[in-house]
Design an enzyme around this catalytic site. Structure first.
Site, PDB file in Angstrom:
ATOM      1  N   HIS A   1      22.721 -20.000  20.882  1.00 22.16           N
ATOM      2  CA  HIS A   1      23.188 -20.770  19.734  1.00 22.16           C
ATOM      3  C   HIS A   1      23.423 -22.220  20.134  1.00 22.16           C
ATOM      4  O   HIS A   1      24.105 -22.506  21.108  1.00 22.16           O
ATOM      5  CB  HIS A   1      24.486 -20.149  19.211  1.00 22.16           C
ATOM      6  CG  HIS A   1      25.067 -20.881  18.062  1.00 22.16           C
ATOM      7  ND1 HIS A   1      26.427 -21.078  17.931  1.00 22.16           N
ATOM      8  CD2 HIS A   1      24.506 -21.466  16.990  1.00 22.16           C
ATOM      9  CE1 HIS A   1      26.659 -21.748  16.827  1.00 22.16           C
ATOM     10  NE2 HIS A   1      25.511 -21.998  16.233  1.00 22.16           N
TER      11      HIS A   1
ATOM     12  N   ASP B   1      20.561 -23.593  12.988  1.00 21.30           N
ATOM     13  CA  ASP B   1      22.010 -23.634  13.179  1.00 21.30           C
ATOM     14  C   ASP B   1      22.712 -24.057  11.892  1.00 21.30           C
ATOM     15  O   ASP B   1      22.399 -25.108  11.335  1.00 21.30           O
ATOM     16  CB  ASP B   1      22.332 -24.616  14.306  1.00 21.30           C
ATOM     17  CG  ASP B   1      23.717 -24.451  14.875  1.00 21.30           C
ATOM     18  OD1 ASP B   1      24.570 -23.829  14.209  1.00 21.30           O
ATOM     19  OD2 ASP B   1      23.949 -24.949  15.989  1.00 21.30           O
TER      20      ASP B   1
ATOM     21  N   TYR C   1      12.887 -39.189  22.354  1.00 19.60           N
ATOM     22  CA  TYR C   1      12.446 -38.845  23.714  1.00 19.60           C
ATOM     23  C   TYR C   1      13.614 -38.379  24.566  1.00 19.60           C
ATOM     24  O   TYR C   1      13.511 -37.383  25.293  1.00 19.60           O
ATOM     25  CB  TYR C   1      11.779 -40.046  24.405  1.00 19.60           C
ATOM     26  CG  TYR C   1      10.449 -40.470  23.842  1.00 19.60           C
ATOM     27  CD1 TYR C   1       9.647 -39.607  23.100  1.00 19.60           C
ATOM     28  CD2 TYR C   1       9.975 -41.753  24.058  1.00 19.60           C
ATOM     29  CE1 TYR C   1       8.425 -40.016  22.606  1.00 19.60           C
ATOM     30  CE2 TYR C   1       8.739 -42.176  23.558  1.00 19.60           C
ATOM     31  CZ  TYR C   1       7.983 -41.296  22.836  1.00 19.60           C
ATOM     32  OH  TYR C   1       6.765 -41.694  22.338  1.00 19.60           O
TER      33      TYR C   1
END
Length: 160
Positions: free
Chosen positions: A22, A69, A118
């Site tokens: 999670h 989530d 990035y």
């Protein structure tokens, strides 16, 4: 072949998705993204490949087994177009449709500047490189949980 499993999900990708916990993050990137070098800094330490597949199709496969989530404000992120942060290219609109279909609700993509993307990608659990040839087909997804029917729910989400 396995029943009820998207055939794009190869053994390496399934292993990574199952091993994630999670809040761990997954990157799905286009063919122009430096997937191999960025992936070396991730938890998994190597790039996973879905060559010949566009970003939307890769997202559909991954989200067919991975919940997003619900404990974070933005479980899905898109790389901003340089100099045009409010521009939403076709590839990102296609991925948005896949996210909403997989979740059965609207889960808007939040944006993240290219170089911040990035850096975030380097901290992810893993990177899945696709064959997407259009620019800005790069996304970050935060893994959610699958709760047992009798488990306590997040009261802030009103999902009891």
């Amino acid at each position: 072949m396995l029943k009820n499993l998207d055939p794009l999900l190869n053994a390496d990708i399934l292993h990574a998705l199952r091993a994630m916990g999670h809040g761990d993050e997954l990157v799905i990137c286009d063919a122009n993204f430096p997937g191999d070098s960025v992936a070396r800094a991730t938890v998994l330490g190597k790039v996973l490949r879905l060559d010949g597949v566009d970003s939307a199709r890769a997202v559909r496969a991954v989200l067919s087994v991975m919940p997003l989530d619900t404990f974070v404000e933005h479980p899905a992120l898109r790389m901003e177009v340089v100099g045009e942060p409010n521009t939403i290219p076709a590839v990102q609109r296609e991925v948005q449709a896949e996210i909403d279909a997989a979740e059965g609700r609207s889960v808007p993509l939040a944006s993240i500047e290219r170089f911040a993307f990035y850096e975030r990608a380097r901290k992810a659990y893993c990177v899945i490189a696709t064959g997407e040839q259009r620019g800005y087909g790069c996304f970050v997804f935060s893994k959610g949980v699958l709760l047992a029917p009798d488990a306590p729910r997040d009261p802030a989400r009103n999902d009891a």
